[in-house]
Motif scaffolding. Sequence first.
Motif, PDB file in Angstrom:
ATOM      1  N   GLY A 103      40.449  39.546  36.332  1.00 48.61           N
ATOM      2  CA  GLY A 103      40.758  38.113  36.322  1.00 48.61           C
ATOM      3  C   GLY A 103      40.820  37.560  34.908  1.00 48.61           C
ATOM      4  O   GLY A 103      40.778  38.308  33.925  1.00 48.61           O
ATOM      5  N   ASP A 107      38.468  31.960  34.413  1.00 49.28           N
ATOM      6  CA  ASP A 107      37.857  31.927  35.751  1.00 49.28           C
ATOM      7  C   ASP A 107      36.345  31.726  35.628  1.00 49.28           C
ATOM      8  O   ASP A 107      35.742  30.909  36.322  1.00 49.28           O
ATOM      9  CB  ASP A 107      38.093  33.250  36.499  1.00 49.28           C
ATOM     10  CG  ASP A 107      39.542  33.439  36.900  1.00 49.28           C
ATOM     11  OD1 ASP A 107      40.183  32.442  37.265  1.00 49.28           O
ATOM     12  OD2 ASP A 107      40.031  34.582  36.845  1.00 49.28           O
ATOM     13  N   HIS A 301      43.501  34.694  48.868  1.00 45.89           N
ATOM     14  CA  HIS A 301      44.867  34.708  48.340  1.00 45.89           C
ATOM     15  C   HIS A 301      45.834  34.973  49.498  1.00 45.89           C
ATOM     16  O   HIS A 301      45.770  36.045  50.118  1.00 45.89           O
ATOM     17  CB  HIS A 301      45.017  35.817  47.282  1.00 45.89           C
ATOM     18  CG  HIS A 301      44.264  35.533  46.016  1.00 45.89           C
ATOM     19  ND1 HIS A 301      43.397  36.432  45.438  1.00 45.89           N
ATOM     20  CD2 HIS A 301      44.257  34.437  45.214  1.00 45.89           C
ATOM     21  CE1 HIS A 301      42.897  35.912  44.321  1.00 45.89           C
ATOM     22  NE2 HIS A 301      43.398  34.697  44.169  1.00 45.89           N
ATOM     23  N   PHE A 350      51.659  39.744  36.162  1.00 45.74           N
ATOM     24  CA  PHE A 350      50.904  38.493  36.038  1.00 45.74           C
ATOM     25  C   PHE A 350      51.780  37.556  35.223  1.00 45.74           C
ATOM     26  O   PHE A 350      52.161  37.883  34.094  1.00 45.74           O
ATOM     27  CB  PHE A 350      49.561  38.723  35.336  1.00 45.74           C
ATOM     28  CG  PHE A 350      48.680  39.684  36.078  1.00 45.74           C
ATOM     29  CD1 PHE A 350      48.047  39.305  37.259  1.00 45.74           C
ATOM     30  CD2 PHE A 350      48.490  40.981  35.625  1.00 45.74           C
ATOM     31  CE1 PHE A 350      47.252  40.192  37.967  1.00 45.74           C
ATOM     32  CE2 PHE A 350      47.693  41.870  36.316  1.00 45.74           C
ATOM     33  CZ  PHE A 350      47.078  41.481  37.487  1.00 45.74           C
ATOM     34  N   ASP A 361      49.354  32.101  36.408  1.00 42.45           N
ATOM     35  CA  ASP A 361      48.820  31.477  37.625  1.00 42.45           C
ATOM     36  C   ASP A 361      49.388  32.136  38.877  1.00 42.45           C
ATOM     37  O   ASP A 361      49.137  31.672  39.983  1.00 42.45           O
ATOM     38  CB  ASP A 361      49.059  29.952  37.634  1.00 42.45           C
ATOM     39  CG  ASP A 361      50.524  29.580  37.541  1.00 42.45           C
ATOM     40  OD1 ASP A 361      51.336  30.437  37.133  1.00 42.45           O
ATOM     41  OD2 ASP A 361      50.878  28.438  37.891  1.00 42.45           O
ATOM     42  N   GLN A 363      50.281  36.172  40.706  1.00 41.95           N
ATOM     43  CA  GLN A 363      50.150  37.631  40.635  1.00 41.95           C
ATOM     44  C   GLN A 363      51.195  38.260  41.552  1.00 41.95           C
ATOM     45  O   GLN A 363      51.337  37.876  42.705  1.00 41.95           O
ATOM     46  CB  GLN A 363      48.748  38.084  41.068  1.00 41.95           C
ATOM     47  CG  GLN A 363      48.616  39.604  41.145  1.00 41.95           C
ATOM     48  CD  GLN A 363      47.193  40.103  41.326  1.00 41.95           C
ATOM     49  OE1 GLN A 363      46.231  39.364  41.125  1.00 41.95           O
ATOM     50  NE2 GLN A 363      47.042  41.361  41.705  1.00 41.95           N
ATOM     51  N   GLN A 391      49.398  33.195  44.654  1.00 38.93           N
ATOM     52  CA  GLN A 391      48.965  32.223  43.662  1.00 38.93           C
ATOM     53  C   GLN A 391      47.532  32.563  43.273  1.00 38.93           C
ATOM     54  O   GLN A 391      46.713  32.842  44.148  1.00 38.93           O
ATOM     55  CB  GLN A 391      49.039  30.880  44.382  1.00 38.93           C
ATOM     56  CG  GLN A 391      48.624  29.677  43.700  1.00 38.93           C
ATOM     57  CD  GLN A 391      48.547  28.524  44.717  1.00 38.93           C
ATOM     58  OE1 GLN A 391      48.816  28.711  45.907  1.00 38.93           O
ATOM     59  NE2 GLN A 391      48.161  27.363  44.258  1.00 38.93           N
ATOM     60  N   HIS A 392      47.253  32.520  41.955  1.00 34.93           N
ATOM     61  CA  HIS A 392      45.911  32.895  41.490  1.00 34.93           C
ATOM     62  C   HIS A 392      44.793  32.013  42.060  1.00 34.93           C
ATOM     63  O   HIS A 392      43.766  32.488  42.475  1.00 34.93           O
ATOM     64  CB  HIS A 392      45.851  32.739  39.972  1.00 34.93           C
ATOM     65  CG  HIS A 392      46.140  34.005  39.221  1.00 34.93           C
ATOM     66  ND1 HIS A 392      46.159  35.246  39.787  1.00 34.93           N
ATOM     67  CD2 HIS A 392      46.401  34.213  37.904  1.00 34.93           C
ATOM     68  CE1 HIS A 392      46.412  36.157  38.866  1.00 34.93           C
ATOM     69  NE2 HIS A 392      46.559  35.556  37.715  1.00 34.93           N
ATOM     70  N   ARG A 393      45.008  30.675  41.939  1.00 34.98           N
ATOM     71  CA  ARG A 393      43.917  29.762  42.342  1.00 34.98           C
ATOM     72  C   ARG A 393      44.417  28.741  43.354  1.00 34.98           C
ATOM     73  O   ARG A 393      44.686  27.588  43.008  1.00 34.98           O
ATOM     74  CB  ARG A 393      43.354  29.032  41.128  1.00 34.98           C
ATOM     75  CG  ARG A 393      42.639  29.941  40.159  1.00 34.98           C
ATOM     76  CD  ARG A 393      42.027  29.136  39.036  1.00 34.98           C
ATOM     77  NE  ARG A 393      41.617  29.984  37.958  1.00 34.98           N
ATOM     78  CZ  ARG A 393      41.712  29.662  36.667  1.00 34.98           C
ATOM     79  NH1 ARG A 393      42.231  28.499  36.311  1.00 34.98           N
ATOM     80  NH2 ARG A 393      41.293  30.494  35.741  1.00 34.98           N
ATOM     81  N   SER A 518      41.192  34.818  39.397  1.00 33.16           N
ATOM     82  CA  SER A 518      42.644  35.047  39.309  1.00 33.16           C
ATOM     83  C   SER A 518      42.909  36.542  39.369  1.00 33.16           C
ATOM     84  O   SER A 518      43.462  37.144  38.431  1.00 33.16           O
ATOM     85  CB  SER A 518      43.164  34.479  37.993  1.00 33.16           C
ATOM     86  OG  SER A 518      42.783  33.139  37.858  1.00 33.16           O
ATOM     87  N   ALA A 519      42.502  37.156  40.454  1.00 29.42           N
ATOM     88  CA  ALA A 519      42.542  38.616  40.550  1.00 29.42           C
ATOM     89  C   ALA A 519      42.161  39.051  41.952  1.00 29.42           C
ATOM     90  O   ALA A 519      41.613  38.267  42.718  1.00 29.42           O
ATOM     91  CB  ALA A 519      41.518  39.222  39.581  1.00 29.42           C
TER      92      ALA A 519
END
Length: 546
Positions: A103, A107, A301, A350, A361, A363, A391-393, A518-519
């Motif tokens: 990530g 984060d 996610h 990414f 933002d 992946q 989407q990461h977040r 973010s992972a």
Amino acid sequence: MKNKKKRKYDYIVVGSGAAGGIVSCRLSEQHPDSVCLLEAGSSNWHPYLNIPAGFIKVIFKPGFAWQFSTEANALTLDRNIPIPQGRVLGGSTSINGLVYNRGLKSDYDNWSALGNEGWDYKSVLPYFNKCERRIGHAKNETRGFDGLISVTDSNWPDAVCDAFIEGASEFGISKNPDYNGTSQEGVGYFQRTIFSGKRVSTANTYIKRAKKQFGLIVMTHSQVTKVLFDGNRAIGVEFFNSKSGSIENIYANKEVILSAGAINTPKILNLSGIGGIKDLEKFNITPVADLPGVGKNLKDHYSIRISNKIENAVTINERAKGPRLALEVLKWIVKKPSILSLSPSVVHIFCRSNKEVQEPDLQGVFSPASYRNGYVGVLDKYPGMTCGFWQHRPKSTGEVKLVSDDPFDAPAVQPNYLQHEEDQEKIILCAKLARKMMSSDALAPYNPTETFPGSKCQTDQQILDFCRRYGVSSYHLCGTAKMGPSNDSMAVVDSRLRVKGITSLRIVDASVMPDIPSANICAATMMIAEKASDMILEDSKRKITV
Ligand SMILES: Cc1cc2nc3c(=O)[nH]c(=O)nc-3n(C[C@H](O)[C@H](O)[C@H](O)COP(=O)(O)OP(=O)(O)OC[C@H]3O[C@@H](n4cnc5c(N)ncnc54)[C@H](O)[C@@H]3O)c2cc1C
């Protein structure tokens, strides 16, 4: 070490997954013969749990995974989306997609900014490094080399993957040799928890070592039904031994640690009387602590996949059948590159959704394989490739809640995927990006033709409908017992992962994440476990009452 079962241990750890496997090992290093690990599932003896490609054979089997699915919801067209979770020694590390991804620095800086002291990137980096044995490209200060979790680069050369990676540069996305190093952005092959062609899980590393060297007691087929209390102090657990068919109790001198994962941990808390009073009253559960945040703040996610039929290449679709498969098995046996030792997602991207955004933002994942109707399951009969994105977040949050006071009933899980408008906008972008990435000049020699969703899906509304109908979980469920400061009424644990209002009870697993990294989240969960182990041992030495 004697490994002799007792009625009382210093520590009881519930759940043997990414977090529980590590915590139980670290605690038993300092408290030999005095830590007990309880796991609802069986041991990890089955070959499918150790061959990376065995993933597809186990994730939908109740003998290896809790077969949870989401509650139907109009946002995803009333589907029950599968969200399996590992139910075997090693937990989800014995069945997961093997991608190692830490990530973004931000984060963890954000976790700290939310009031969680000691969880900023600088503070957590040593714990990411502690569990890692990086083999391959790495800068020393950002990676670990002496840990138990081997992290390797792909050893499987593939022309379609290479062309995909080359093609990304046509859209301004450069190659990145180490997305787990100083910068995540870019494209390249995933780093994987695979060593010598085999899966690296907490079962075949930490737990194996702790059993052998430190007398860790491991009790499989033991489903914890509730935590036992003396007033507000956790003193042990009640569990169902599915081998003998009996309900049993065991006790802890020091602490009980819940590591049952983001769905089962809030369920155990609720069954034990910890949760929102109103939620508990519904099932006549006697409250022990009023913590309305239990089960809330669920994050995941939500991903979509676009598939193409291709020509002039042999993809995993053909290699996974008939004589070609026999050849792949043979290659795996003699430790040559083989599709059996691949993670399901081979290549990563990414990237940023727009120029205003400062860091990735989104992946993307890519494989030279395609599934019928985009669902992980049956491979297409012709050569294919798939690109997925998420989407990461995401901003949408959901919840896990009891449906009854029966510990053997699955809880209701509602992630509310795509509830937030921004998540809807981003998922449309994700689908467009996946399409774009597979339309590069570098991939043109393979004559790609989109098979799923196909050329009729063009307008934003059509794309959003497609995402609602076919989006799936990336299996990164977290946040359901989040950590937070004393003024956050929805926090369940403090920054030392102690359950608020209770002594001698901690939560150490993906549930405590205040926000989703973010992972893919396994590396972060293992980091949490390494850090928590140090905190538990420190507090014990300082004789801090927890
Ligand atoms: C199919 C799949 C693919 C994934 N792919 C990736 C990937 O490629 N990369 C990545 O980074 N992440 C991936 N993840 C996510 C990652 O593996 C998990 O987030 C991580 O393992 C969570 O760790 P945990 O310790 O919180 O829970 P888990 O690892 O799930 O462990 C929880 C354990 O507790 C046990 N348990 C539950 N309830 C009880 C009870 N009542 N009594 C006793 N034991 C109990 C369970 O059986 C399980 O063994 C994937 C997950 C899944 C399911």
